[in-house]
Design an enzyme around this catalytic site. Sequence first.
Site, PDB file in Angstrom:
ATOM      1  N   LYS A 147       1.710   0.000  -0.473  1.00 31.22           N
ATOM      2  CA  LYS A 147       2.654  -0.542   1.099  1.00 31.22           C
ATOM      3  C   LYS A 147       2.271   0.624   1.647  1.00 31.22           C
ATOM      4  O   LYS A 147       2.163   1.840   1.751  1.00 31.22           O
ATOM      5  CB  LYS A 147       3.976  -0.869   0.388  1.00 31.22           C
ATOM      6  CG  LYS A 147       3.672  -2.823   0.098  1.00 31.22           C
ATOM      7  CD  LYS A 147       4.891  -2.924   0.201  1.00 31.22           C
ATOM      8  CE  LYS A 147       5.477  -4.434  -0.406  1.00 31.22           C
ATOM      9  NZ  LYS A 147       6.166  -5.069  -1.226  1.00 31.22           N
ATOM     10  N   ARG A 183       4.450  -4.937  -9.426  1.00 32.93           N
ATOM     11  CA  ARG A 183       3.145  -6.117  -8.914  1.00 32.93           C
ATOM     12  C   ARG A 183       2.310  -4.739  -7.931  1.00 32.93           C
ATOM     13  O   ARG A 183       2.730  -4.271  -7.191  1.00 32.93           O
ATOM     14  CB  ARG A 183       4.448  -6.683  -7.560  1.00 32.93           C
ATOM     15  CG  ARG A 183       3.395  -7.832  -7.808  1.00 32.93           C
ATOM     16  CD  ARG A 183       4.417  -8.998  -6.292  1.00 32.93           C
ATOM     17  NE  ARG A 183       3.604  -9.107  -5.504  1.00 32.93           N
ATOM     18  CZ  ARG A 183       2.328  -9.218  -4.984  1.00 32.93           C
ATOM     19  NH1 ARG A 183       2.224  -7.695  -3.834  1.00 32.93           N
ATOM     20  NH2 ARG A 183       2.050  -9.749  -3.565  1.00 32.93           N
TER      21      ARG A 183
END
Length: 267
Positions: free
Chosen positions: A205, A245
């Site tokens: 991210k 994840r």
Amino acid sequence: MMGVLNVTPDSFSDGGSHFEVTSAIAHGIKMQREGADVIDVGGESTRPGSTRIEAQEELHRVLPVVSALVAAGVHVSIDTMRAEVARECVIAGACIVNDVSGGLADQAMYAAVAQLDVPYVIMHWRGHGAVMNSMANYVDVSAEAIGEIHDRLVAATEAGVDPDVIIVDPGLGFAKDPDDNWKVLNQLAGLVDLGYPVLIGASRKRFLGSLLAASTGEPRDLAERDAATNAISAIAAATGVWGVRVHNVQSAVDAVLVGQAWARGRQ
Ligand code: PMM
């Protein structure tokens, strides 16, 4: 271990490379062989600034991939904010509904999940990609995210969702600036203490891109954020989360093993 399979032309972290159905299926099977317990198939980009697609387009992207992976014996979760997409994919064999909006984007979601009776991920979310960056306003981000997740838990269970199927996720990068993400991670134990399985999606991210930025300020390339992702996965596993994840399953497997062994050492 949840492997990310975004079947979108514009997802920020695997940017269209699996847009072709056949390569998406092959990549899903590869991640399973590398150690993913479930492959999270998503057809709608949720990145900051993204605009929504029609439900039909989302189904057109994900359904062939979900069906083929299920046929290949892969456990699939469907990453969608839409009840209709969740329903079609569960009928096609998906075994988890991963709703980044925690039920806020589609009023029909809780009833659908209650009926489908599959594990349901409630993620902390404040608004769609087009507006979420302007919603990162907190006094105490961790307490507020946990409080807002709790509100969703109450709403979901009141609407008939079995509390035993619910998984919670603090939604790293969703209506959160980089500092907010680190604060949420630092207080992760508070979310674990709610008593629900916790899922963490830190992989590649933007807040990792800026942490690892070059001296010029240029963010670190997506594929070169996996070591940092693994560091978070190890700490998250040691904190007692249920799942991580990730895009790079192969390297994350070791990180999770380290975190789990660390936690065992404490007992
Ligand atoms: N992040 C993204 C998409 N789906 N689902 C859950 N449960 N948690 C997340 O953090 C999450 C998610 C966006 O990241 P991507 O574009 O790399 O998939």
